[in-house]
Scaffold this motif. Sequence first.
Motif, PDB file in Angstrom:
ATOM      1  N   LYS A   1      11.585  -3.014   2.061  1.00 52.64           N
ATOM      2  CA  LYS A   1      10.527  -3.322   1.081  1.00 52.64           C
ATOM      3  C   LYS A   1      10.056  -4.767   1.226  1.00 52.64           C
ATOM      4  O   LYS A   1       8.858  -5.056   1.127  1.00 52.64           O
ATOM      5  CB  LYS A   1      11.037  -3.048  -0.340  1.00 52.64           C
ATOM      6  CG  LYS A   1      11.148  -1.549  -0.586  1.00 52.64           C
ATOM      7  CD  LYS A   1      11.429  -1.236  -2.029  1.00 52.64           C
ATOM      8  CE  LYS A   1      11.390   0.281  -2.238  1.00 52.64           C
ATOM      9  NZ  LYS A   1      12.172   0.726  -3.381  1.00 52.64           N
TER      10      LYS A   1
ATOM     11  N   VAL B   1       1.897  -0.761   5.546  1.00 52.27           N
ATOM     12  CA  VAL B   1       1.968   0.496   4.811  1.00 52.27           C
ATOM     13  C   VAL B   1       2.890   1.417   5.614  1.00 52.27           C
ATOM     14  O   VAL B   1       2.850   1.405   6.852  1.00 52.27           O
ATOM     15  CB  VAL B   1       0.554   1.107   4.607  1.00 52.27           C
ATOM     16  CG1 VAL B   1      -0.113   1.499   5.916  1.00 52.27           C
ATOM     17  CG2 VAL B   1       0.593   2.317   3.675  1.00 52.27           C
TER      18      VAL B   1
ATOM     19  N   ASP C   1       5.152   4.938   1.613  1.00 56.83           N
ATOM     20  CA  ASP C   1       4.054   4.830   0.638  1.00 56.83           C
ATOM     21  C   ASP C   1       3.318   6.146   0.511  1.00 56.83           C
ATOM     22  O   ASP C   1       2.721   6.443  -0.514  1.00 56.83           O
ATOM     23  CB  ASP C   1       3.060   3.754   1.107  1.00 56.83           C
ATOM     24  CG  ASP C   1       3.706   2.397   1.126  1.00 56.83           C
ATOM     25  OD1 ASP C   1       4.092   1.926   0.047  1.00 56.83           O
ATOM     26  OD2 ASP C   1       3.866   1.827   2.221  1.00 56.83           O
TER      27      ASP C   1
END
Length: 311
Positions: free
Chosen positions: A12, A21, A37
């Motif tokens: 993260k 992404v 995501d």
Amino acid sequence: MTVSHDLISEIKELKRARNAVILAHNYQIAEIQEVADFVGDSLGLSFKASETSADVIAFCGVHFMGETAKILSPSKIVVIPDINAGCSLSDSCPAEKLADYLAEHREKNYYVIAYINCSAGVKAIADVIVTSGNAVKIVESAPPDRNILFVPDQNLGAWVMEQTGRKMDLWRGNCYVHVEFTRDSIKRIKSERPDAVVVAHPECTHAVRMLADEVCSTEKMVTFCRDNSAKNFIIVTESGMLHRLRREVPQKNFIAGPTDHCACADCRYMKMNTLEKLRDCLATLEPQIHIPEDVRSKAERSVRRMLELSK
Ligand code: 13P
Ligand code: SF4
């Protein structure tokens, strides 16, 4: 699922630092689906890759999927966790072999429709790309006066012919995972679970598709099972799909479709990706997808035509 929280935090943090992404196909391991995501089928992932404002796309799937993201977003850095995550179906139709075949059959003036499970080189030759989610619609809109050559999946191609009534010449390729399901293995599970609805992917053989109540793309499986009144479903596709279904439709029961020798079917390429490799590709920005610009720009035309026709 036992996953190190440190590893998740690291992913993260790297994602934030890289403005990345994480896109994941429905066949990825549960841990990757949880950190992504967006999790979806080839069509949904293509749309996401074309729309993202991120600088880096970390594509958890197989090589041709990373290539598709790069075709659509050439200015972005596209990384994949494992460069060796290929696809038997894509490998069955090398671009040079397709070019030779078309040259040998010039009199046919083929309109080439390629399933997205193919290399950038094949996409550059094709007139239009399809996924299992839009193949019927796109074949229906193909020029009526042209012969169609459908590559590389003969099972998906045969299913589309059944659905549309449109004749096509089929390349003789297949997905080694989906052809592992057999008439016997699906008949056996049906007799053990007569209450369950059978949902199969169109990459399965005709014999298996004939035993299914519904044949559809992985994304459509989610809405089909959610909207259907049945409680139990036998899912005849790669095992990763079970996690997506259990997460999104928790009130239903999902049973993996078995093969002759296994309780479920894993794609060895999809399963090469791990959280550690995802962390590493975000940290090092390697391995990256690179495509020669002349190939990429030609491939973009056929992929964009698909996106336009899918709206
Ligand atoms: P979809 O998720 O687009 O149905 O494709 C399945 C597949 O085999 C991808 O490799
Ligand atoms: Fe290719 Fe089949 Fe694996 Fe999909 S499941 S990536 S078609 S080998």
